[in-house]
Design an enzyme around this catalytic site. Structure first.
Site: not given
Ligand code: BES
Ligand code: ZN
Ligand code: MN
Length: 503
Positions: A274, A286, A297, A360
């Site tokens: 990724k 966020k 990321d 994803r």
């Molecule tokens: N890049 C983030 C995940 C992440 C979180 C990486 C904390 C490193 C530290 C990912 O793209 C994301 O935002 N995931 C979401 C998924 C959800 C919306 C289904 C998450 O984990 O909240």
């Molecule tokens: Zn992400």
């Molecule tokens: Mn994300």
């Protein structure tokens, strides 16, 4: 500046700023043994007797030599033979940190015979590789961008010796140690390259910048590379990659390395990382606290790049297609939105319910790209979910798979590398959380089992090939240093991937 690590005969090894001796509690209980210098040996024995130095894993006793030895500092590092390869890794990291503390540029590492000659738990070459990796990786720190540049600490010269061997040492030993040291150095370079690029801020590393970096590496190591731009991505129907990238002026790229080290073999690893160079969450923005960590990321991309660096250096007899889908996830008037239905590269349609579940989407097209180019078994690495931190904290990478035997191989590689991987269940019931009224799937299954549903979304694009997903959201970027890992980017999974494909 390249550090010079060598295995040498104790009889001819020169002097150094510091001497490090790995030592076990059992050795310290032997009143007759001697190690470095009589008075200094007595001093460490006394520290042990008083319970101040227990020779446990992670402990170092630093003793100024006060003119009793040609080296200014003698460092005893605790280790116990039962702890195997990873005990050795911790000892190496502990030694390196102690050397950094006393600012030693040259060092002599004295090892007990049971490490030097190898044992039931590991070969001499493995010991050499492991110690070298730990010594080099433990002193790494993020290079800050300052007005006035500061010099990075590194060990310039390290000689590894076995004082007990005397003159009857077999030349094989030196050969095995030097081969292991060489491999360890290449591994550490791969990991440090991954850390450096992961630590780059979003304004210094865009998707195009990541592609340029990959092209430089390909040129340097004579690897075949293909960089797919937004036009070509559109032609190939990469709807996931393009949707995520469309909100940013920094255009997305699909980076593909083609490595054929075994042309007569069908089997081809597909490694997919990724590469979100910054994740704001997009329209599903966020919260601000901690968002700066989203520079990491692209930690999965960095792991794949780091592994390809080692593969490019060592040219093993295996086939690898390495794929890095890279984009910047931004909110804007052009950004993709919740409710959008997109068509992925393999034709599956996806209802976007959360633009922050972007990883994803780009990885799905990454898997399709790897498969179209001949991959027969797939491993993806991604900072995919915050949920993996809830499940496993920062202690392990989470795994989701459709193939027990590939998972077994990944686990074996991770035991060697010392990078913990923990498999989560992938019961079919979890996949129902992704069903959509508007498309084949939706891109988020909600709060329950977030790491598993995220993984299973990606797995839906594996076309029934063996596949393992590694969620490194908890392990790629740390708030505090530990063992051989620094604060910030860790370069986690570089070594596991290399051990896996070269097994
Ligand atoms: N890049 C983030 C995940 C992440 C979180 C990486 C904390 C490193 C530290 C990912 O793209 C994301 O935002 N995931 C979401 C998924 C959800 C919306 C289904 C998450 O984990 O909240
Ligand atoms: Zn992400
Ligand atoms: Mn994300």
């Amino acid at each position: 500046m390249n550090p010079s690590f060598t295995y040498e005969s104790y009889l001819t090894a020169g002097s150094a700023d510091a001497v490090v001796r790995l030592i076990s509690a059992a050795e310290l209980q032997n009143q007759a043994a001697h190690w470095v210098q009589p008075q200094i040996d007595e001093a460490v024995r006394e520290q042990y007797a008083r319970g101040l130095f227990k020779a446990e894993s992670g402990q170092a006793e630093v003793i100024p030599s006060l003119g009793l030895h040609s080296a200014g500092t003698i460092i005893f590092v605790g280790y116990s033979p039962e702890d195997g390869l990873n005990g050795l890794r911790v000892a190496g990291a502990t030694a390196a940190k102690a050397l950094k503390r006393v600012k030693a540029l040259t060092a002599q590492l004295q090892l007990p015979s049971e490490i030097v000659s190898g044992n039931e738990a590991y070969t001499a070459e493995r010991a050499a590789q492991t110690l070298t990796e730990a010594l080099l990786l433990a002193v790494y720190d993020r290079q800050p961008e300052l007005r006035e540049e500061k010099q990075r600490y590194s060990i310039r010269k390290l000689s590894i010796v076995n004082p007990a061997a005397g003159s009857n040492e077999s030349p094989d030993t030196a050969e095995q140690w030097n081969a292991g040291i060489r491999k360890g150095q290449l591994m550490a370079e791969g990991v440090m390259a991954a850390r450096d690029i992961t630590n780059l801020p979003g304004n210094k590393l865009t998707p195009e910048g990541l592609a340029a970096h990959a092209e430089d590496m390909a040129r340097e190591l004579d690897l075949d590379i293909e960089v797919i731009d937004e036009w070509s991505a559109a032609e190939q129907g990469m709807g996931g990659l393009l949707a995520v990238g469309q909100g940013s002026v920094n255009l997305p790229r699909m980076i593909v390395f083609h490595y054929k080290g075994a042309p007569d073999q069908e089997e081809t690893w597909g490694l997919i990382g990724k590469g979100i160079t910054f994740d704001t969450g997009g329209i599903s923005l966020k919260q601000p606290q901690g968002m700066e960590a989203m520079i990491s990321d692209m930690g999965g991309a960095a792991a794949v790049l780091g592994a390809m660096r080692v593969i490019g250096e060592t040219k093993p007899a295996v086939n690898v297609i390495a794929v890095i889908p890279t984009a910047e996830n931004m909110p804007s008037d052009r950004a993709y939105k919740p409710g959008d239905v997109i068509t992925m590269m393999n034709g599956l349609t996806v209802e976007v319910v959360n633009t922050d579940a972007e990883g994803r989407l780009v990885l799905a097209d990454g898997l399709t790209t790897a498969i179209r180019r001949g991959a027969t078994k797939l491993v993806d690495v991604a900072t995919l979910t915050g949920a993996v931190l809830v499940a496993l904290g920062v202690e392990a990478t989470g795994a989701v798979t459709n193939d027990a035997s590939l998972m077994e191989q990944v686990s074996r590689a991770s035991e060697i590398s010392g990078e913990r991987v923990w498999q989560l269940p992938a019961y079919p019931e979890y996949k129902r959380l992704l069903s959509s009224d508007a498309a084949d799937m939706k891109n988020s299954g909600g709060r329950h089992a977030g790491t598993i549903t995220g993984g299973l979304f990606i797995g839906a694009f594996a076309e029934n090939l063996p596949w393992v997903h590694l969620d490194i959201a908890g392990t790629a970027f740390l708030d505090r240093a530990r063992g051989w890992e620094p604060k910030g980017a860790t370069g986690v999974m570089v070594r596991t991937l290399v051990e896996l494909v070269t097994e």
